[in-house]
Design a protein around this motif. Sequence first.
Motif: not given
Lengths: 357, 331
Positions: A70, A72, A76, A100, A103-104, A109, A111, A117, A131, A134-135, A179, A182, B232, B235
Amino acid sequence: MTAQSTGPATAAGTTKRAFLELDDLKVSFQTEDGVVRAVDGVSFALERGRTMAIVGESGSGKSVTSQAIMGLHSRRAAKITGHAWVDGVDIVTAPDAELRALRGQRMAMIFQDPLSSLHPFYTVGKQLVEAVQAHGEVPKAEARRRAVSMLDRVGIPNAARRVDDYPHSFSGGMRQRAMIAMALINNPALLIADEPTTALDVTVQAQILELIRELQAEYNMAIVLITHDLGVVAESADDVTVMYGGRVVERGGVDEIFSRPSMPYTWGLMSSVPDMEADRGKRLEPIPGQPPSLINLPKGCVFRPRCAYAQHVPDGRCDTERPDLTPVDDGHDARCFLTLDQKRTLAVKATGTEEVA
Amino acid sequence: MLGFVVKRLGAMVVMLVGLSITVFLLFSVLPADPARLTCGKSCTPDVVQANRVRLGLDKPLTEQYTTYVKGIFAGRTYNEGQGVAEIDCPAPCLGYSFSQQKPVTELITEAVPVTMWLALGSFVLWMAIGVTGGVIASLNRGRWLDVALQSTALVLYSLPTFFVGLIMLIVVIVQFGLLPYPDYYPPTQDFPKFFDTMLLPWLTIATASAAFYVRLTRTQMVETLGEDYIRTARAKGLTERAVTVKHALRAGLTPIVTAAGLDLGLLLGGAIIVEQIFNLPGVGRLAVGSVIDSDLPVITGVTLVAATFIIIANFVVDLLYMVIDPRVRLS
């Protein structure tokens, strides 16, 4: 049925890559005590519509692997080498903005613990809407409509009303459904499920697995299923990757692995599962010892300190040499020095499974 | 939810009543004799006795308390029917200052706006600097920026207010003359002068407070950034900015809001040192002056008002909990 699951060596480079393909993926973390090699060279390939189960104890590297897919891990904190191609994009080298966007959208993903979560201060609906938004520029009303219909699809009763509830007023199973809703709201092609049923009641576990299977068929998703529950594997997976100490120790089709497990660690996992048909007097056999420290791996075979069969290998090779992943059969590899015959006979003794082949 | 608000309001009233009794009793048992303080050097035992009777100080404590409370709600008149000039103290009457020849309420209402401007200005400053600094430190955890922010915060937090205030006064005003000597004007009357006067007091209070909020915010952020729902949020493909502000900071807000509310309430009761240093005619300076003059009615009044601000701040913080954390609304 395992033909597609052979190592990426055949698929990488020249021919078309699999939808998800890991090639010698390594993830290590620098800590005060030294370098933790959490994932040390994992390779596998997975096509859409199929499910790969990654099995292992805590600390075997299965969750770190999934989070690397993912993207994630903080660049660093974690040093990542090798390749993880998702739909042709190498997650290891892709820039943050590209990750980014994936993802989603293309990959999602779910959990282990749906309560922790989900954000406690936002309604389930708001988190789903977020969600969606975001896209892409989706109007709020439209995003909300999609959230309700997705919640309805994953089996949340009265979705139009419950969309405005907070996660704490959902039951455990409902939270995991939320979840899943989403994760799938942007119609991803890859779903990573990290112990999706571990925190749930046994009765709910089966429903959630069933829901995931249905949605997989509907969306034609590739699923990476992280679990330590072999029952879940037997029910849901097409292919299995067994991990130990950050490495793949055995991999193959689910039927192959269950009928001819070829590595003492896999045998151990199998005999730690309660068997409904076995004598009641028979005790469960846990694997003795502890998973290895990922900072100081034992010399020789990583599983050697806990392996009851090392004396069958001549010259103490298990103590000095690291075994490679070698073929047991077509599309079935194991990391063990035991000969094929030994594997066969010892496996029957160790797990009590009748050999099918 | 409404039940919660009503219950908290009820508790607030009970606290205020208890508080007023405590404050009243406390100042009644003080060795200072309020009757003695009504006249200056010209006092004779006869005058003191006469004043004691006039002020009702010879009556039992319970009666004095009810008169006091009645004065708050209905106002009272001193020297009524005593053949001397009557002194009117309209509601809410918190007593009369004989040394300043003014009702206590009037003294306090003159002082409160000054303190309010001081408190609000520094509050905005320290919250902006403190929370931003804390977020930046948490995002750079373990790196030099984090270490620098944290050690600066620690040093500033350790400096006493009177030290920071005096240093600012000496350096900025006395040494370099960058700002005029403080001379308070209400912002509505002369905004530039108001601003010039308030800038250093704001900075002085904000310095120590911002340092505290840098550390508090950092601690909260480090904790929430490690939560599962942050993973989350990533993600889902949210930007780091959204993850940091909308998810991590939002979740860690409760203790920050609690501390901020209480700090603001405390400050509204007067900033004794800063007001003294910068010559601001606020509640803090009123308190100091009345203590020096043993002006008991003013001390009582200021104490009551300051404590009321804290009780109100507590109430507001409780209400904000419900806004911040939906889980509180249930219980």
